[in-house]
Design an enzyme around this catalytic site. Structure first.
Site, PDB file in Angstrom:
ATOM      1  N   ASP A 189       0.824  -1.198   0.000  1.00 20.04           N
ATOM      2  CA  ASP A 189       0.000   0.000   0.000  1.00 20.04           C
ATOM      3  C   ASP A 189       0.860   1.251   0.000  1.00 20.04           C
ATOM      4  OD1 ASP A 189      -2.992  -0.554   0.239  1.00 20.04           O
ATOM      5  OD2 ASP A 189      -2.079  -2.047   1.553  1.00 20.04           O
ATOM      6  N   THR A 190       0.378   2.259  -0.731  1.00 22.29           N
ATOM      7  CA  THR A 190       1.149   3.457  -1.017  1.00 22.29           C
ATOM      8  C   THR A 190       0.156   4.543  -1.411  1.00 22.29           C
ATOM      9  OG1 THR A 190       2.983   2.112  -1.862  1.00 22.29           O
ATOM     10  CG2 THR A 190       2.960   4.394  -2.548  1.00 22.29           C
ATOM     11  N   VAL A 191       0.579   5.823  -1.329  1.00 23.05           N
ATOM     12  CA  VAL A 191      -0.185   6.869  -2.009  1.00 23.05           C
ATOM     13  C   VAL A 191       0.724   7.561  -3.013  1.00 23.05           C
ATOM     14  CG1 VAL A 191      -1.790   7.265  -0.109  1.00 23.05           C
ATOM     15  CG2 VAL A 191       0.289   8.660  -0.252  1.00 23.05           C
ATOM     16  N   SER A 238       4.891   6.059   1.355  1.00 25.62           N
ATOM     17  CA  SER A 238       4.385   4.723   1.637  1.00 25.62           C
ATOM     18  C   SER A 238       4.818   4.209   2.999  1.00 25.62           C
ATOM     19  CB  SER A 238       4.893   3.753   0.561  1.00 25.62           C
ATOM     20  OG  SER A 238       4.514   2.418   0.843  1.00 25.62           O
ATOM     21  N   MET A 292       0.518   2.956  -7.856  1.00 26.19           N
ATOM     22  CA  MET A 292       0.620   2.347  -6.538  1.00 26.19           C
ATOM     23  C   MET A 292       0.499   0.837  -6.663  1.00 26.19           C
ATOM     24  SD  MET A 292      -1.984   5.120  -4.846  1.00 26.19           S
ATOM     25  CE  MET A 292      -2.899   5.306  -6.381  1.00 26.19           C
TER      26      MET A 292
END
Length: 530
Positions: free
Chosen positions: A349-351, A368, A431
Site C-alpha cells: 500500500d502506497t499513495v 508509503s 501504486m
C-alpha cells in the site's frame, strides 16, 4: 473517445493547475494550497500530509518518500530519494542467530528509519514557497477534529484488524470499539495531531531528534529493536540523478536504484522491440507485457539494491544489449518456462500524488508505509505508524540486497515523469508494491502506443505475473477469450485477491495551454483542476 454509456469517469481538464490523488480531501487540499499562492511542491506535500491522516493504512509519516520535480515545466528533472536505512547495529547475523529466513512483518527488525519527514522538509526548503506550517495545517485539522471514512479506506482498514489488534496502541487508536471504523464514521488521531504540530513548528528536528525520536526509539527498543537516537539524527535522504530511457520519441524519467524505477524502463525497452497495433488487450499484446515483466523482474531481484552498499549494474540494465537479449527470448507461441529464480515482494500500500501548477512546475510524489498499516506497530505517545520496509531485504548470503547495517532496501515506490522537446509532458505514478514497474510501463504504452487518454488507460483491467512459474493474477474484467488463448500458450491464471494497484497522472497540453488529469477508480480519489 470515451464511451459515455459506460459507468466510468472522464478525464479532468483545466487551464491553470491540477492535482490528482487517491483521496478527495487530499486533492482538494492541493488545490486550496495553490489557490492560496503555493506552488506544486507545496501542494504535493500538503496533500501527502493529509493522506497520512485520512488514509492511515496506505501511508504515514513513519514511512518513506520519493519525488521527481520539473521546475517551470522543463525537462531538467530533479529526483529525491527519501528512503530510510536500517539501524547501524542491525546485521544479517542477528537474523541467523534467531533462525529467521525472512524479516518478520510485525517486528522492529522490519522498521528502517522513516525518511518521509526528512524528504518533505528538504524538498520544501529547496522548492516550496508557503510556510511549512501552513502545509501541515490541513492534516493537523483532520487528525484533531476528525475525518469521515471513505469506502476504499474502510475496506483496506477492515482487512488489517488482526494486525492492529496485536499492538495495544494500534488497537486503541485504529480499532475504536474493537473494530475498524465504518464508511461515514468520523475518526480522530489526537496523538498524531500533536506530533504534526511539533513538526510544523520545529521542522525536521522535531521528528529525528528530541521527544518524538526518543519515544519511537524507546518503543522499538522495548520490542527488541536495535534503533538508536543516532540512527534517527543521522537519517538523510539525497538528491539523485534520474535514470531515463527513450520510448516512442518521449523520454521517461525514474529515480535510480535502490528503487525499482529502472525496471519500469527495462520493461519499456523490451516493449520498444515490439510493434504495437490493434487491441491493447489482445492476447499477443498481453503475452508480450507478461513476459517482458517476468524477465525484467528476474533482473530486478538479482541486481537491485542500495548502490552505496552493492554494485548495481545500472548501465547494463538500460542497455540495448540486455533489452535485445530479453526481447529475443519472448515467443508468442508459448509461455517461457526457463526463467532465473527470483523472489517477488507481495502487493503493498502506497499513495501517489501528481501536481502541476500555473507555472507548470510539475511534481511526481509518492509516500508509503509498504504494507497496509506497515508493521502495525504504533508508537504510543506520538501516534506514528511505523512502516515495514525492511521486509524488502533478502537474507540470502551473498545477495546484493542482503540486509546489513545502515543499508537501504530494494524499494518498490517509484514516481515517474515523461518529457519531450525540452518540456514535461506527463507526471504520473502507480501504486501497488511490485506491480508499480509493470504499471508504469503499461500506462505509458497504453497512452503513447495506443493513443488512449489517461483515464481510459488507468481504467483498463490489470494482470500481474507472480513468482509461481507461469501463473498470472488477473482482475475479473480480463476478457475470457483472451485468457483462454493465453492459457493455450502455457500461462495459468488465478483471480487477484484485491484490485491490482492504482494510478494518478497529469498531462500537459502545451499547444492549448491546458491540463488533463486522471485518478484511480479502484480507490476513493479524484483529479481536479482550476
Amino acid at each position: 473517445m470515451r464511451d459515455f454509456e459506460k459507468p466510468t469517469r472522464s478525464v479532468a481538464v483545466s487551464r491553470h493547475a491540477m492535482a490528482a490523488t487517491s483521496h478527495p480531501s487530499a486533492t482538494l487540499t492541493a488545490l486550496q494550497v495553490m489557490q492560496a499562492g503555493g506552488n506544486a511542491m507545496d501542494a504535493a506535500i500538503a496533500a501527502c500530509a493529509v493522506q497520512c491522516v485520512v488514509e492511515p493504512g496506505s501511508t504515514g509519516i513513519g514511512g518513506d518518500c520519493f519525488a521527481l520535480y520539473a521546475p517551470d515545466g522543463s525537462d531538467q528533472v530533479i529526483a529525491y530519494n527519501g528512503s530510510g536505512r536500517t539501524p547501524a547495529a542491525l546485521t544479517a547475523d542477528w537474523f541467523d542467530e534467531r533462525g529467521l529466513t525472512e524479516v518478520p512483518r510485525q517486528s522492529p527488525a522490519a522498521v528502517t528509519i522513516p525518511g518521509a519527514i526528512d524528504a518533505w522538509t528538504r524538498l520544501h526548503a529547496d522548492h516550496g514557497g508557503l510556510p511549512f506550517a501552513d502545509l501541515l495545517a490541513p492534516a493537523i485539522r483532520f487528525a484533531e477534529e476528525g475525518y469521515a471514512i471513505t469506502p476504499r479506506v474502510h475496506r483496506d482498514w477492515s482487512l488489517e484488524q488482526k494486525l492492529l489488534a496485536a499492538d495495544a496502541t494500534a488497537a486503541r487508536i485504529f480499532l475504536p470499539g474493537g473494530t475498524a471504523p465504518k464508511i461515514g464514521e468520523v475518526h480522530r488521531q489526537p496523538e498524531l495531531a500533536r506530533t504534526l504540530k511539533r513538526i510544523a513548528a520545529e521542522g525536521r528536528v522535531a521528528f529525528y531528534e528530541g521527544p518524538v525520536a526518543e519515544e519511537i526509539v524507546s518503543y522499538l527498543n522495548s520490542l527488541g529493536g536495535l534503533h538508536t537516537l543516532d540512527d534517527f539524527a543521522n537519517a538523510r535522504g539525497e538528491y539523485v540523478t534520474p535514470v531515463t530511457t527513450d520510448f516512442r520519441g518521449y523520454t521517461v524519467h525514474e529515480c535510480p536504484p535502490n528503487g525499482q524505477g529502472i525496471i519500469a524502463l527495462l520493461i519499456l525497452n523490451i516493449l520498444n522491440r515490439f510493434h504495437a497495433e490493434g487491441d491493447p488487450q489482445s492476447p499477443d499484446r498481453l503475452h508480450v507485457e507478461i513476459e517482458a515483466t517476468r524477465l525484467a523482474y528476474a533482473a530486478r531481484d538479482a541486481w537491485i539494491a542500495d548502490p552505496d552498499k552493492a554494485d548495481v549494474p545500472v548501465d547494463h540494465l538500460l542497455s540495448d544489449e540486455l533489452a535485445d537479449r530479453l526481447a529475443g527470448m519472448i515467443d508468442l507461441s508459448n509461455a517461457l518456462t526457463d526463467l532465473p529464480p527470483f523472489e517477488m515482494p507481495l502487493h503493498r500500500d502506497t499513495v501517489y500524488i501528481s501536481v502541476v501548477d500555473r507555472n507548470r512546475n510539475s511534481v511526481s510524489f509518492i509516500n508509503s508505509t509498504f504494507d497496509s498499516f506497515g508493521t502495525g506497530l504504533v508508537s504510543p505517545r506520538s501516534g506514528v505508524i511505523l512502516h515495514n520496509r525492511g521486509q524488502s531485504f533478502s537474507l540470502k548470503p551473498g545477495h546484493p540486497n542482503r540486509i546489513g547495517p545502515s543499508k537501504r532496501p530494494l524499494h518498490t515506490i517509484i514516481p515517474g515523469m515523461v518529457t519531450r522537446n525540452g518540456r514535461v509532458e506527463m507526471s504520473f505514478g502507480v501504486m501497488g508494491g511490485y506491480y508499480q514497474a509493470l504499471g508504469h510501463a503499461h500506462l505509458i504504452s497504453k497512452v503513447l502506443d495506443y493513443g488512449m487518454d489517461l483515464q481510459e488507460a488507468i481504467n483498463l483491467p490489470r494482470l500481474m505475473p507472480t513468482s509461481d512459474g507461469t501463473r498470472v493474477e488477473t482482475e475479473h474484467k480480463i476478457d475470457a477469450a483472451t485468457k483462454a488463448e493465453l492459457e493455450r500458450r502455457g500461462f495459468t491464471f488465478s483471480p487477484a485477491d484485491e484490485p491490482i494497484g492504482g494510478a494518478q497522472a497529469i498531462r500537459i497540453d502545451w499547444e492549448n495551454g491546458t491540463l488533463t488529469g486522471a485518478s484511480e477508480p479502484r480507490k476513493d480519489g479524484i483529479a481536479l483542476g482550476i
